[in-house]
Design an enzyme around this catalytic site. Structure first.
Site, PDB file in Angstrom:
ATOM      1  N   HIS A   1     -29.236   9.509  91.445  1.00 44.31           N
ATOM      2  CA  HIS A   1     -28.313   8.395  91.680  1.00 44.31           C
ATOM      3  C   HIS A   1     -28.920   7.027  91.353  1.00 44.31           C
ATOM      4  O   HIS A   1     -28.731   6.048  92.081  1.00 44.31           O
ATOM      5  CB  HIS A   1     -27.813   8.411  93.122  1.00 44.31           C
TER       6      HIS A   1
ATOM      7  N   GLU B   1     -17.283  13.935  93.320  1.00 42.72           N
ATOM      8  CA  GLU B   1     -17.727  12.833  92.470  1.00 42.72           C
ATOM      9  C   GLU B   1     -17.354  13.097  91.010  1.00 42.72           C
ATOM     10  O   GLU B   1     -17.866  14.022  90.396  1.00 42.72           O
ATOM     11  CB  GLU B   1     -19.237  12.659  92.591  1.00 42.72           C
TER      12      GLU B   1
ATOM     13  N   HIS C   1     -19.501   7.760  95.861  1.00 40.04           N
ATOM     14  CA  HIS C   1     -20.097   8.832  96.671  1.00 40.04           C
ATOM     15  C   HIS C   1     -19.484   8.897  98.069  1.00 40.04           C
ATOM     16  O   HIS C   1     -20.189   9.098  99.059  1.00 40.04           O
ATOM     17  CB  HIS C   1     -21.609   8.616  96.770  1.00 40.04           C
TER      18      HIS C   1
END
Length: 384
Positions: free
Chosen positions: A138, A350, A212
């Site tokens: 991420h 996601e 997220h």
């Protein structure tokens, strides 16, 4: 025969999922939203003030933090009109700063994992920040989820929303190029939550932006999501190694616990003992959407809570969907309602390009070059 890493993904027609009409499945009356409201949420150690913006439209209520572009609260009515916050999160800034779960965050520069934090672009090797064992996750240790975003409210006709801006300088977390990012959150008159991502760069780079949010449609802090019914329009998924990095195979879901094409409760096969589930402690994989990359968002997933009647439909132009079943929630985190979050108390859906795609040249590309604009859209439609 299984497809492998050298197979070019074709955009096929979505199969085994009801089409659904976006924005029309809500029981709330459609009405024009009011101007977003700004309030102080907390202050960082360096004195930076963090604000919370509240939006409401079409029966949907959304609260967004300038820290991390975080969705701090998403409130929806059930079949009886009773509201609940359906997104996991915290009631204070310190918990977000200390947290590692990415609750509600805007993710960048690169959503999901890159193997060993390394990739090569135009013959040059890059080393990224490593924050998930030996891998980069991420965007690295200080990804977009830790940044303070500039936010501007807007109203357009019957829609209300926020523009979020952040500029990531050349070399930040190891990524090349200065990336100028704009994320637009819109609540429509029907209560849809639309996310539009845009980015430009001054050097070739890779980018993969996503959100997220952890969902529990029965209400945050209400317990497990294993009875939620999930449908995903994907006939294949990307198996992973022990570090949750895709192996390069595009495996068929048919005959496995990963088959959500006809819809089923999340918990039905979550303990089936499939080696991929054992490795990930549940579901934490990328589904290869049947539609592939599309010019406009198409409906690819539906989530429904039978207790409350709340539903979530997701449409995207992206080729992948990461379904994470909250496997690493361990009872040590206290949420906005004061309840602790245990394994399976929330799930993530996601929309994205595939994990580690900078290292898989046959997969849809995440490369962005000067003069190009990265654009992608995801729409969340709610009903009851």
């Amino acid at each position: 025969m299984e497809l492998n890493r050298r197979t070019v993904i074709a955009g096929a027609a979505a199969a085994g999922i009801a089409a659904g009409t976006l924005g029309t499945g809500t029981a709330q009356a459609a009405s024009g939203g009011k101007k977003p409201v700004k309030e102080l949420f907390g202050t960082l150690a360096d004195g930076t003030k963090i604000y919370r913006w509240s939006l409401a439209n079409g029966g949907t209520r959304l609260k967004v933090l300038s820290y991390g572009g975080i969705i701090q609260s998403l409130e929806l009515p059930d079949r009886h009109g009773k509201y609940a916050n359906v997104s996991l999160g915290y009631d204070n800034l310190a918990a977000y700063v200390a947290g590692t779960t990415f609750f509600g965050a805007t993710i960048g520069r690169y959503g999901n994992r890159i193997a060993k934090g390394q990739f090569t672009l135009d013959g040059k090797a890059y080393q990224l920040s490593v924050n998930d064992g030996v891998n980069s996750l991420h965007g690295g240790a200080k990804g977009f989820n830790t940044k303070v975003w500039d936010i501007e409210p807007f109203t357009k006709g019957s829609d209300v929303g926020l523009y979020l801006y952040y500029t990531s300088v050349d070399g930040e977390m190891g990524y090349p190029g200065t990336l100028k990012t704009k994320v637009t959150f819109t609540l429509t008159q029907h209560g849809d939550w639309r996310i539009d991502y845009e980015a430009t760069t001054d050097k070739p780079t890779v980018v993969n932006l996503t959100n997220h949010t952890y969902y529990n449609l029965a209400g945050e802090g209400s317990g497990t999501i294993e009875d939620h019914e999930l449908t995903i329009a994907a006939g294949r998924y990307t198996p992973t190694d022990t570090g949750l990095i895709p192996t390069g195979e595009l495996a068929k879901v048919s005959g496995t616990p990963f088959d959500f094409r006809k819809g089923k409760p999340v918990g039905r096969d979550i303990r089936a003992g499939h080696p991929q589930q054992v490795q990930a402690k549940g579901f934490d994989h990328n589904w290869v959407l049947d539609k592939g990359v599309t010019a406009k968002p198409e409906h690819i997933a539906t989530l429904r809570d039978p207790r409350s009647g709340r539903t979530l439909k997701i449409a995207t132009d992206q080729p992948g969907l990461q379904f994470y079943s909250g496997n690493f929630l361990d009872g040590t985190l206290v949420g906005t309602s004061g309840s602790t979050y245990r394994q399976g108390d929330g799930l993530c859906l996601e929309t994205q390009h595939f994990p580690d795609s900078p290292n898989e040249p046959s997969w849809p590309t995440t490369v962005l070059r000067p003069g190009q604009t990265y654009r992608t859209t995801t729409i969340h439609s709610f009903g009851n």
